[in-house]
Enzyme design. Structure first.
Site, PDB file in Angstrom:
ATOM      1  N   HIS A  13     -35.970   2.023  -5.506  1.00  0.00           N
ATOM      2  CA  HIS A  13     -35.417   2.972  -6.506  1.00  0.00           C
ATOM      3  C   HIS A  13     -35.142   2.238  -7.815  1.00  0.00           C
ATOM      4  CE1 HIS A  13     -32.575   6.458  -7.589  1.00  0.00           C
ATOM      5  NE2 HIS A  13     -32.617   5.668  -8.645  1.00  0.00           N
ATOM      6  N   HIS A  15     -35.689   2.501 -12.491  1.00  0.00           N
ATOM      7  CA  HIS A  15     -36.101   3.194 -13.723  1.00  0.00           C
ATOM      8  C   HIS A  15     -36.787   2.178 -14.633  1.00  0.00           C
ATOM      9  CE1 HIS A  15     -33.416   6.658 -12.746  1.00  0.00           C
ATOM     10  NE2 HIS A  15     -32.798   5.694 -12.076  1.00  0.00           N
ATOM     11  N   LYS A  98     -38.369  13.647  -6.368  1.00  0.00           N
ATOM     12  CA  LYS A  98     -36.961  13.349  -6.617  1.00  0.00           C
ATOM     13  C   LYS A  98     -36.199  14.617  -6.993  1.00  0.00           C
ATOM     14  CE  LYS A  98     -33.264  10.878  -7.532  1.00  0.00           C
ATOM     15  NZ  LYS A  98     -32.989   9.808  -8.474  1.00  0.00           N
ATOM     16  N   HIS A 135     -30.598  12.525  -5.620  1.00  0.00           N
ATOM     17  CA  HIS A 135     -29.394  12.079  -6.327  1.00  0.00           C
ATOM     18  C   HIS A 135     -28.288  12.996  -5.830  1.00  0.00           C
ATOM     19  CE1 HIS A 135     -27.196  10.408  -9.957  1.00  0.00           C
ATOM     20  NE2 HIS A 135     -26.390  11.360  -9.501  1.00  0.00           N
ATOM     21  N   HIS A 173     -28.870   5.609  -3.828  1.00  0.00           N
ATOM     22  CA  HIS A 173     -27.709   4.888  -4.365  1.00  0.00           C
ATOM     23  C   HIS A 173     -26.377   5.444  -3.863  1.00  0.00           C
ATOM     24  CE1 HIS A 173     -28.077   8.225  -7.142  1.00  0.00           C
ATOM     25  NE2 HIS A 173     -29.053   7.673  -7.831  1.00  0.00           N
ATOM     26  N   ASP A 246     -31.660   0.745  -8.439  1.00  0.00           N
ATOM     27  CA  ASP A 246     -31.309   1.704  -9.492  1.00  0.00           C
ATOM     28  C   ASP A 246     -31.218   0.999 -10.847  1.00  0.00           C
ATOM     29  OD1 ASP A 246     -30.924   4.213 -10.499  1.00  0.00           O
ATOM     30  OD2 ASP A 246     -28.790   4.293 -10.063  1.00  0.00           O
TER      31      ASP A 246
END
Ligand code: DOR
Ligand code: ZN
Length: 344
Positions: A13, A15, A98, A135, A173, A246
């Site tokens: 996971h 970004h 997601k 999330h 997360h 994350d």
């Protein structure tokens, strides 16, 4: 023990962002991870196979040629996502989808407001055996930010899991005792990623003695009983928990602001930070499964063949890094000493 050798890890996971930021973020991750699940919350979000494919090409263009790094692409579920979008994403190699509740975090305005409307999409994902990445926070204004994950479990996640027992779900997360318990008690189709910041820190590290914007992420750090529960989850060696940093870069001025962005840029020191925590917990022997085995097993992908070596060596995380556009960014745990270093 002065050296640990483990199967090469993956980051399940993170970004990367887009544009010239990729020239910073992709090499930083490819430094030690062989694969990474790439979050789709760009502006506009990556919502279908074509967009995922184009984004993947941009990432590959920024990948150091001899790293062997492979980005694993995801799409972003919106109110408009159809079962056909899932089929074509699956056929084009997209690995997962997601779910962001609308308004939950950075660039999530396009996200889902009515979960029930997505049931046909979940049905198709179940059929296609495509993992759903969640999330897990409710976004109702009246719910306290520290309770949003627990509320999500009670109101939403337990319903989804009950209705779709065959759907593989990654609760991303996780930050609370309740989340760790929910995952532990669930069937083998639910697992969770855990970040370095939620293992290393609790909300005192965010708020005591002044607000520390570089420790601000979402879901927000919780009180220390929750940190302890996450530490217990990783030390248990359960295969339901695996590495997902994350890592979420924001330029320095966007973090150090009257309304600072959420996200910790941890790619620079990710595997070392996990080694640091596992050593503190006396469970370095569990690091390999957490970082390199449980993730690919859950995703039904082969484990990596190459290995990495971590050496016991103190080093300091830089106070600041310059991005390709010339602007500074503050890496997570800046200025702190870490006791393990990847041998390159
Ligand atoms: O802290 C976070 N930052 N949490 C998220 O869920 C998103 C991420 C980002 O994209 O900046
Ligand atoms: Zn994220």
């Amino acid at each position: 023990m002065n050296e640990i050798s483990i199967i090469a890890p993956d980051d399940w996971h993170l970004h990367f962002r887009d544009g010239d930021m990729l020239r910073e973020t992709v090499p930083a991750t490819a430094r030690c991870f062989k694969r990474a699940i790439v979050m789709p919350n760009l502006v506009p979000p990556v919502v279908n196979a074509e967009m995922a494919d184009a984004y993947k090409k941009r990432i590959i263009d920024a990948t150091p040629p001899d790293s062997g790094f492979e980005p694993l692409m995801t799409i972003y579920l919106t109110n408009e996502t159809s079962p056909e979008d899932i089929v074509s994403a699956k056929n084009s190699g997209v690995v997962a989808a997601k779910l962001y509740p609308a308004g939950a975090t950075t660039n999530s305005d396009a996200a889902v407001s009515q979960l029930e409307a997505l049931y046909p999409v979940f049905d198709e994902m179940s059929k296609q055996d495509m993992p759903l990445l969640i999330h897990g926070e409710v976004t109702d204004e009246h719910i306290d930010i520290f309770d949003r994950e627990k509320e999500f479990i009670d109101q939403k996640l337990s319903v989804i899991v009950g209705k779709y027992p065959e759907l593989r779900i990654v609760f991303e997360h996780i930050t609370t005792k309740e989340a760790a318990e929910f995952v532990n008690q669930g069937n083998e189709n639910i697992a969770a990623t855990i970040t370095p910041q939620h293992l290393l820190l609790n909300r005192n590290d965010l708020l005591v003695g002044g607000v520390r914007p570089h420790n601000y992420c979402l879901p927000v750090l919780k009180r220390n009983i929750h940190q302890e529960a996450l530490r217990a989850a990783v030390s248990s060696g359960s295969k339901k928990f695996f590495l997902g940093t994350d890592s979420a870069p924001h330029e320095k001025h966007r973090k150090e602001s009257a309304c600072g962005c959420a996200g910790c840029y941890s790619a620079w020191s990710a595997i070392e930070l996990y080694a640091h925590v596992f050593e503190e917990l006396g469970c370095l022997d569990k690091l390999e499964a957490f970082a390199s085995l449980n993730g690919p097993d859950f995703y039904k992908m082969p484990r990596n063949e190459s290995r990495i070596t971590l050496v016991k060596e103190d080093w300091q995380i830089p106070e600041q890094i310059t991005l390709p556009n010339g602007n500074p960014i503050v890496p997570f745990f800046a200025g702190e000493t870490v006791h393990w270093k990847l041998r390159v």
